[in-house]
Design an enzyme around this catalytic site. Structure first.
Site, PDB file in Angstrom:
ATOM      1  N   GLU A 296      45.344 -27.695 -28.669  1.00  0.00           N
ATOM      2  CA  GLU A 296      46.281 -28.475 -29.480  1.00  0.00           C
ATOM      3  C   GLU A 296      46.409 -29.891 -28.927  1.00  0.00           C
ATOM      4  OE1 GLU A 296      49.583 -25.764 -29.187  1.00  0.00           O
ATOM      5  OE2 GLU A 296      48.266 -24.179 -29.880  1.00  0.00           O
TER       6      GLU A 296
ATOM      7  N   SER B 187      47.097 -22.150 -32.990  1.00  0.00           N
ATOM      8  CA  SER B 187      46.579 -20.788 -33.167  1.00  0.00           C
ATOM      9  C   SER B 187      46.051 -20.327 -31.820  1.00  0.00           C
ATOM     10  CB  SER B 187      45.426 -20.783 -34.182  1.00  0.00           C
ATOM     11  OG  SER B 187      45.832 -21.270 -35.432  1.00  0.00           O
ATOM     12  N   GLU B 188      46.965 -19.989 -30.928  1.00  0.00           N
ATOM     13  CA  GLU B 188      46.525 -19.651 -29.570  1.00  0.00           C
ATOM     14  C   GLU B 188      45.535 -18.496 -29.577  1.00  0.00           C
ATOM     15  OE1 GLU B 188      49.630 -20.407 -30.336  1.00  0.00           O
ATOM     16  OE2 GLU B 188      50.150 -22.081 -29.014  1.00  0.00           O
TER      17      GLU B 188
ATOM     18  N   ASP C  78      53.545 -20.565 -21.209  1.00  0.00           N
ATOM     19  CA  ASP C  78      54.454 -19.663 -21.930  1.00  0.00           C
ATOM     20  C   ASP C  78      53.863 -19.198 -23.252  1.00  0.00           C
ATOM     21  OD1 ASP C  78      57.358 -20.332 -20.437  1.00  0.00           O
ATOM     22  OD2 ASP C  78      55.876 -21.928 -20.411  1.00  0.00           O
TER      23      ASP C  78
ATOM     24  N   ILE D  95      50.894 -18.059 -23.592  1.00  0.00           N
ATOM     25  CA  ILE D  95      49.891 -17.026 -23.313  1.00  0.00           C
ATOM     26  C   ILE D  95      50.163 -15.780 -24.151  1.00  0.00           C
ATOM     27  CG2 ILE D  95      49.332 -15.298 -21.527  1.00  0.00           C
ATOM     28  CD1 ILE D  95      49.240 -17.662 -19.529  1.00  0.00           C
TER      29      ILE D  95
ATOM     30  N   HIS E  49      59.688 -22.324 -21.926  1.00  0.00           N
ATOM     31  CA  HIS E  49      58.707 -23.379 -21.636  1.00  0.00           C
ATOM     32  C   HIS E  49      58.518 -23.618 -20.145  1.00  0.00           C
ATOM     33  CE1 HIS E  49      58.703 -24.433 -25.869  1.00  0.00           C
ATOM     34  NE2 HIS E  49      57.834 -25.385 -25.660  1.00  0.00           N
TER      35      HIS E  49
END
Lengths: 79, 818
Positions: free
Chosen positions: B499, B529-530, B555, B557, B597
């Site tokens: 991102e 879109s992790e 965070d 993950i 975060h």
């Protein structure tokens, strides 16, 4: 009649930032600029931003690329 | 974000209504005679034979699960059997239209998909090439077993080889395609285009998309097929993958020849049930699966619903979609309707469907349908199907006997090689920066941000020893930037995405300036879109690329949980080391923003076997370790503390401008001392150094060791230190319970017990949420907490220094779950 001069200052960039580097002049010394036109890119360790000419006129660069300026320092004069 | 794309309100605010292109439903209407002419009788008889073989193969598995025997062979098969009996038309129809060089990525119900693709490739590849493939596999051992099982040569032998390698894998034998490390739901055999099946529903979507990206960047001809069931349309990562493959920038910003939607076909084998949940009508909002294409892109992903009980309808649709993909108009979506006659698994009692429904579908068996058409057209003898079934029974029986035969298909012998699986976790391989010409699109000097970097002092201190400001000296952030740029410049196989990675330079400026000298296809902004970011990185690497991706905050993950924990960590071992995953996953550890975060998740990642983990704390280490991570052929997760990005070098005179690597897994003594060893993870190094100065005033000389890496980890320097000091304190910002800090302390206790004068202490974060900036110093271990711990526990005769808040009873907290 005296020529009016407007100065381009390093703005306040957040409460934790005290200085910024002149990364790149987008306009050359002595070049005419329009108010609102981006003239210089400055950066902190975290961010980079373009500064706009505060007035129309001829640009006189005061601080060169690579110099580190404090918030409130004069980067250029526009006359 | 790109300035080239102007968001013009005059355009965006226009009155309009959106039209969705027509989505064909069962539109195939080609007379059988024409299809026969198109494909040829031989090919269609082969397609029928492939379906029969697949059904017999799965019936064999069903028989073992149900009775422990098949055609006189007794065998206790203990693994899964997710069968696709009734769905053979979808798999074989697709394979009929695919080229040998196309890749399929399977679902969990993939026996049919795997065999169909393999049999299809065997039918098309030159025999000499098949011989080469068989000779190279496991030193020819599988080929020999296949020849022993069924006398034959050429394509017939290759078919036996395929079925035996697959069945041996299902039975977890050493001669299986994955060396017994994969099994039913994870089999793969790349030489025939069979990329991994996947036990996680929908997981192949993102991996296939990443492989399609690599194929585009490498200029390869083939397409990728992502197999999934209808239930996968309920999975977020599938949507993420479809969007990723259709991203606008591929057409608007990427330059030829890399431009255009990615060549991936999302092939949904729609059997109407997600295990037992009925998709259309019960668990999903769509009526027709193909409708979802309209939710992704203006072209609706060229979606169609086709009849999966008709091999010819499927082949026709796949051929048309394949042509679109080759023409850079991907991705595409197919909703392939068929019906699973067998249960989901052997424990399926059909509680969710009626006998009447099962009866209705008996009339739509893909095998009977094609056989009848061939017989009616005079292309198959009346008893042709029975003959094929009889032959399939004999061949599968022979393959089965060979697969359970210890001499031909030996079991994996863990007793003889206790670390056999461990040895497969990492290749340990490294690929140095290629000695290749620069791939930069402009000289570094053309970038203002890179000029700025070049102007900085390499040393962190001025002539008087005073630290320089991060504006003037190379920081940890800059060390990362330089290592990434050095590798990106010389290694065209490396691509990076995440991102805001391009113009913004990442949320924290690590890749700033790189967009001035790298093209879009090497460095691009990913959607939020992790799951797809990580899944595509895996697919890209699996197909021969090298990937560096960023998750912005560690965070996040959780948003890529399956992709990191089940895919990135496991595929090297599940392929018995045949697949390499050179993926660098960067994740910054936040600060100031509170619970969601700011959490240090390094311990969580280190817990998952299969991932290397580094957490550098100095500019010198950051540059060298990042260069090693990018050179590693194993996946590496890089934790980067946001609080350390602005740190300048204070341990070495200077950070070299040229590239260099540091070995992964070697902790380093950052300050020497004789009275206590303080082992730190990540940013805890700095409070530990401050504490060491305070302790020195109390007459306690602390030795501070920076772990630098968590996986791998060489304990020798720590044990040597503890042998001198007799005391160990481990400091980390991760929550203490189950943490890496606890593992380090426990392992040193086990192996250095004789040196220890007291039990080691772990000083981590408490087992509650990270508070906001105003309270952070009460949460992350501070210098005074470290002084407190050392003086209170190891040197009680020295003046205690209780300035912190950590004066709590750990056992009492544990009883409360804290």
């Amino acid at each position: 009649m005296a020529q009016s001069v407007t100065v381009l200052l390093v703005p306040q960039l957040g409460t934790e930032v005290t200085e910024a580097e002149i990364t790149e002049w987008l306009m050359a010394d002595g070049e005419p600029v329009e108010a609102g036109e981006p003239v210089v890119n400055i950066s902190t360790t975290k961010m980079a931003m373009d500064l706009e000419a505060p007035a129309s006129g001829r640009l006189k660069i005061v601080m060169e690329e690579g110099e580190i300026a404090k918030v409130g320092d004069t980067l250029a004069e526009i006359s | 974000m790109p300035k080239a794309l102007v968001i013009d309100p005059a355009v965006t605010r226009q009155r309009d209504s959106l039209a969705v292109p027509p989505i064909p439903v069962h539109a195939y209407d080609v007379p059988f005679a024409d299809a026969l002419t198109l494909h040829g009788a031989e090919t269609l008889r082969d397609a029928l034979r492939h379906m029969v073989l697949i059904r017999e193969f799965e019936s064999m598995l069903a028989s073992f699960k149900a009775t422990g025997a098949y055609r006189g062979v007794d065998y206790a098969y203990r693994g899964p059997a997710h069968l696709s009996i009734g769905q053979e038309g979808a798999a074989v129809g697709a394979a009929l239209a695919l080229a040998p060089e196309d890749y399929t990525f399977g679902s969990h119900r993939s026996h049919g998909e795997f065999l169909a693709k393999g049999l299809g490739a065997i039918a098309r590849l030159p025999e000499a090439e098949l011989d080469g493939i068989m000779a190279r596999q496991d030193g020819g051992r599988l080929r020999e077993a296949a020849e022993t099982a069924v006398a034959g040569e050429g394509r017939a032998l290759a078919e036996t080889f395929l079925m035996l390698g697959f069945l041996a894998e299902i039975f977890m034998r050493a001669t299986g395609f994955n060396g017994g490390m994969g099994g039913s739901m994870h089999a793969f055999f790349p030489p025939l285009g069979c990329y991994p099946n996947n036990a996680i529903v929908g997981a192949s979507a993102g991996i296939a998309t990443g492989a399609a990206l690599r194929r585009r960047l490498a200029g390869e001809a083939g397409i990728c097929v992502a197999h999934a069931g209808d239930g996968a349309t309920g999975c977020g990562p599938v949507w993420e993958a479809m969007n990723f493959a259709a991203m606008g920038q591929l057409s608007t910003l990427w330059e030829a020849p890399f431009d255009g939607g990615l060549p991936v076909l999302f092939f949904f084998t729609n059997n109407f049930y997600a295990m037992g949940g009925q998709t259309s009508g019960e668990t999903m909002g769509w009526d027709r699966l193909s409708r979802i294409g309209a939710g992704v892109a203006p072209n609706a992903l060229h979606a169609e619903t086709v009849d999966g009980t008709d091999v010819l309808a499927v082949a026709d649709a796949v051929a048309r979609k394949r042509a679109l993909l080759v023409d850079r108009q991907g991705p595409a979506l197919l909703d392939v309707e068929c019906y699973r006659i067998s249960g989901h698994s052997t424990t399926d009692a059909n509680a969710y469907r009626s006998r009447d429904e099962l009866k209705l579908w008996e009339a739509h068996d893909p095998i009977a349908r094609l056989a009848t058409s061939l017989i009616d057209a005079g292309a198959l003898a009346e008893d042709g199907l029975a003959a094929l079934e009889e032959e399939a029974g004999r061949r599968i029986e022979a393959v089965t006997r060979a697969a359970v035969d210890e001499a031909l298909s030996p079991s994996v012998d863990i007793v003889a090689h206790p670390v056999l699986i461990g040895d497969l976790m990492f290749s340990g391989g490294e690929t140095p920066v290629p000695d290749a010409p620069s791939t930069l699109t402009a000289p570094r000097e053309a970038s203002a941000a890179l000029r700025k970097l070049a102007r900085k002092s390499r040393a962190g201190r001025d002539a008087d020893g005073a630290p320089l400001s991060p504006m003037r000296a190379i920081t940890l952030r800059d060390g990362l930037t330089e290592a990434i740029l050095d590798r990106m410049e010389r290694d065209p196989r490396l691509a990076a995405w995440g991102e805001e990675l391009r113009e913004w330079g990442g949320a924290f400026g690590v890749t700033r300036g790189l967009s001035d000298v790298l093209p879009y296809h090497r460095l691009f902004n990913a959607p939020i879109s992790e799951a797809a970011i990580v899944a595509t990185a895996i697919g890209h690497a699996m197909a021969g690329g090298r990937s560096m991706v960023e998750l912005m905050y560690a965070d996040f993950i959780g948003r890529a949980g399956d992709e990191i924990f089940n895919q990135l960590a496991k595929w090297q071992a599940m392929s018995a080391g045949q697949l390499k995953l050179p993926v660098v996953l960067r994740a910054s550890v936040g600060s100031k923003y509170g619970a969601q975060h700011s959490q240090d998740w390094s311990a969580l990642i280190a817990h998952i076997p299969g991932l290397k983990v580094i957490y550098p704390a100095t500019p010198y280490d950051a540059k060298g370790l990042m260069a090693s991570a990018l050179a590693s052929d194993d996946p590496v997760v890089v934790f980067e503390s946001q609080r350390l990005y602005d740190r300048v070098e204070q341990f070495r005179h200077a950070v070299p401008a040229e590239s260099y690597t540091l070995p992964l897994g070697v902790p380093e003594v950052k300050r020497e001392g004789r009275d206590v060893t303080v082992l730190t993870i990540g940013p805890s190094l700095y409070p530990a150094l401050d504490a060491a100065r305070d302790l020195a005033a109390l007459g306690v000389a602390a030795e501070v060791i920076d772990a630098r890496s968590l996986v791998p980890f060489d304990y020798a320097p720590v044990l040597a230190s503890v042998a001198r000091t007799g005391h160990l304190l481990v400091v980390s910002e991760a929550s203490e319970r189950g943490s890496m800090a606890q593992t380090l302390a426990a392992t040193v206790t086990r192996h250095g017990f004789a040196s220890l004068k007291a039990a080691p202490i772990v000083l981590g974060a408490p087992n509650w949420i990270v508070p906001g900036a105003e309270m952070e110093t009460t949460y992350f271990p501070q210098a005074h907490d470290i002084v407190d711990a050392v003086t209170a526990e190891f040197y009680p005769d020295r003046k205690p220094n209780r300035r912190g808040v950590r004066d709590w009873d750990g056992l009492s907290l544990a009883r409360r779950g804290l």
